[in-house]
Scaffold this motif. Sequence first.
Motif, PDB file in Angstrom:
ATOM      1  N   ASP A   1      -2.315  -6.076  13.217  1.00 41.20           N
ATOM      2  CA  ASP A   1      -3.708  -6.481  13.041  1.00 41.20           C
ATOM      3  C   ASP A   1      -3.889  -7.063  11.641  1.00 41.20           C
ATOM      4  O   ASP A   1      -4.864  -6.786  10.962  1.00 41.20           O
ATOM      5  CB  ASP A   1      -4.629  -5.270  13.242  1.00 41.20           C
ATOM      6  CG  ASP A   1      -6.103  -5.670  13.348  1.00 41.20           C
ATOM      7  OD1 ASP A   1      -6.383  -6.746  13.905  1.00 41.20           O
ATOM      8  OD2 ASP A   1      -6.954  -4.899  12.859  1.00 41.20           O
ATOM      9  N   GLY A   2      -2.920  -7.843  11.224  1.00 40.66           N
ATOM     10  CA  GLY A   2      -2.900  -8.397   9.876  1.00 40.66           C
ATOM     11  C   GLY A   2      -1.467  -8.459   9.387  1.00 40.66           C
ATOM     12  O   GLY A   2      -0.517  -8.224  10.146  1.00 40.66           O
ATOM     13  N   GLU A   3      -1.292  -8.745   8.141  1.00 40.99           N
ATOM     14  CA  GLU A   3       0.046  -8.923   7.591  1.00 40.99           C
ATOM     15  C   GLU A   3       0.662  -7.580   7.209  1.00 40.99           C
ATOM     16  O   GLU A   3       0.040  -6.745   6.554  1.00 40.99           O
ATOM     17  CB  GLU A   3      -0.003  -9.824   6.354  1.00 40.99           C
ATOM     18  CG  GLU A   3       1.370 -10.145   5.789  1.00 40.99           C
ATOM     19  CD  GLU A   3       1.301 -11.062   4.589  1.00 40.99           C
ATOM     20  OE1 GLU A   3       2.361 -11.332   3.999  1.00 40.99           O
ATOM     21  OE2 GLU A   3       0.188 -11.501   4.232  1.00 40.99           O
ATOM     22  N   MET A   4       1.894  -7.377   7.627  1.00 42.34           N
ATOM     23  CA  MET A   4       2.668  -6.205   7.231  1.00 42.34           C
ATOM     24  C   MET A   4       3.355  -6.528   5.906  1.00 42.34           C
ATOM     25  O   MET A   4       4.005  -7.564   5.771  1.00 42.34           O
ATOM     26  CB  MET A   4       3.707  -5.886   8.313  1.00 42.34           C
ATOM     27  CG  MET A   4       4.568  -4.679   8.051  1.00 42.34           C
ATOM     28  SD  MET A   4       5.729  -4.427   9.443  1.00 42.34           S
ATOM     29  CE  MET A   4       6.591  -2.958   8.909  1.00 42.34           C
ATOM     30  N   SER A   5       3.197  -5.654   4.915  1.00 43.88           N
ATOM     31  CA  SER A   5       3.831  -5.890   3.616  1.00 43.88           C
ATOM     32  C   SER A   5       4.713  -4.712   3.252  1.00 43.88           C
ATOM     33  O   SER A   5       4.598  -3.626   3.827  1.00 43.88           O
ATOM     34  CB  SER A   5       2.777  -6.112   2.530  1.00 43.88           C
ATOM     35  OG  SER A   5       1.953  -4.970   2.384  1.00 43.88           O
ATOM     36  N   PHE A   6       5.600  -4.939   2.285  1.00 46.26           N
ATOM     37  CA  PHE A   6       6.610  -3.950   1.958  1.00 46.26           C
ATOM     38  C   PHE A   6       6.577  -3.599   0.469  1.00 46.26           C
ATOM     39  O   PHE A   6       6.136  -4.390  -0.369  1.00 46.26           O
ATOM     40  CB  PHE A   6       8.001  -4.472   2.340  1.00 46.26           C
ATOM     41  CG  PHE A   6       8.192  -4.597   3.825  1.00 46.26           C
ATOM     42  CD1 PHE A   6       8.806  -3.593   4.545  1.00 46.26           C
ATOM     43  CD2 PHE A   6       7.726  -5.720   4.497  1.00 46.26           C
ATOM     44  CE1 PHE A   6       8.957  -3.700   5.919  1.00 46.26           C
ATOM     45  CE2 PHE A   6       7.874  -5.840   5.873  1.00 46.26           C
ATOM     46  CZ  PHE A   6       8.498  -4.815   6.582  1.00 46.26           C
ATOM     47  N   THR A   7       7.092  -2.400   0.169  1.00 46.09           N
ATOM     48  CA  THR A   7       7.117  -1.886  -1.189  1.00 46.09           C
ATOM     49  C   THR A   7       8.044  -2.706  -2.068  1.00 46.09           C
ATOM     50  O   THR A   7       9.121  -3.110  -1.646  1.00 46.09           O
ATOM     51  CB  THR A   7       7.601  -0.419  -1.192  1.00 46.09           C
ATOM     52  OG1 THR A   7       6.843   0.319  -0.253  1.00 46.09           O
ATOM     53  CG2 THR A   7       7.460   0.209  -2.562  1.00 46.09           C
ATOM     54  N   HIS A   8       7.636  -2.931  -3.301  1.00 47.03           N
ATOM     55  CA  HIS A   8       8.459  -3.612  -4.294  1.00 47.03           C
ATOM     56  C   HIS A   8       9.240  -2.549  -5.060  1.00 47.03           C
ATOM     57  O   HIS A   8       8.733  -1.965  -6.015  1.00 47.03           O
ATOM     58  CB  HIS A   8       7.583  -4.410  -5.263  1.00 47.03           C
ATOM     59  CG  HIS A   8       6.847  -5.547  -4.615  1.00 47.03           C
ATOM     60  ND1 HIS A   8       6.902  -6.839  -5.081  1.00 47.03           N
ATOM     61  CD2 HIS A   8       6.046  -5.598  -3.514  1.00 47.03           C
ATOM     62  CE1 HIS A   8       6.161  -7.630  -4.312  1.00 47.03           C
ATOM     63  NE2 HIS A   8       5.632  -6.895  -3.360  1.00 47.03           N
TER      64      HIS A   8
END
Length: 426
Positions: free
Chosen positions: A402-409
């Motif tokens: 339901d939107g953009e999946m982002s990941f930990t830096h």
Amino acid sequence: MIETIPDTIARTLVDPSAYADERIHDAYIWLRANNPLGRADVPGFDPFWVVTRHADILEISRQNALFHNGDRATTLVRQVDDARIRKITGTPHFVRSLVQMDAPDHPKYRALTFKWFSPGSVKQLEADIRALARQEVDRIAAMDGTCEFMGDVALGYPLHVIMNILGVPMADKPRMLKLTQDIFGSQDIDKEKKNGKLEKLPAFLYRFLVKAFLADFTRHFMKIAKDRRANPQDDLASVIANAVIDGEPISDREATGYFTIVATAGHDTTSSSLAGGMGVLARDPDLLERLKADPSLIAAFVEEAIRWTTPVKTFMRTATDDTEFAGRRIAKGDWLMLCYASGNRDEAVFEDPFAFRLDRKPNKQLAFGYGAHVCIGQHLARLELKCLFEELLPRLKSVSLDGEMSFTHSWFVGGPRRLPLRFEID
């Protein structure tokens, strides 16, 4: 073969943001093919060897006398941060836990809680863990069909399990969540902005803030330890608080380190694998239908989700003597980076390594490490994930992003940072 890694590849290895996209895997693919044990020389960091092949990671992990955990930092750190931590703690380590120990200390401290995390003991916890999983699924069902899965579910459920095992009251959950996130979130770009990038602070202010954080951590856990020494219970906190090593009570620093590794390693890594698995399901409706049709595949799904996510990206080891390894001459004191996320995509071990597959038998993933330092909580982590998915999937009609999946830096511990979902559930 030239031992030095090209500058562009070496800089990718020390760029936290590269671990949030495919750049790190592009670098690993090149390294496995062209320089699987190369030397990285990056300004601001001590030189280090980069170990990218599955077989080499296993072999170094087997040789605990030759490759130590505790002699230098066990996670990659900048030279300035290494110097600051040494000045504050007198050691290369922020805390001293099982991760930072070698023999003879490591086996003694590991033995304290080993039976708590053995397969048999963990199996006895299944009813309680399943009840927590069912409670979590009921909570998901009460939502409006949308959630940010990482924050709304994945961070809370494993922490709840760990707190139950430790015997920590649920009133402490917000505090425990903050402490665990502060340890593993330091490289995340949003947290760096929020914290003002601590590495750029004046040395005296940095020392003040780090000492304050250490004191806060110690106060929190020593309060629990003091209570368990006065009123021991059948929980892990009592085992740690009342531990005796070589005839002497465990020190406050090492008790704090033990509480820290149980709380953090048993929380963030499981959260990442849980969200990683959900992210795959959200993008593959056929996989969801397969699992719903045959729940016996959930165990394989969990194992593949762990490989796929590989929450602990890297760990560092230090050579205790001059040696030759994989055709390289490693000198005493040299630093080595074990790249677990690379080993878990090694083409020599995993067919079609960038595909999520349920038919990997055996699944030789090394996300939990190997050898004497293999994750003591691996059986608990698998059970937590298995229980949650076994309770959730039969009720889940559909799920999608339901939107953009982002990941930990982060080059240390990482996985999904944000996972917005839309779902239908009974």
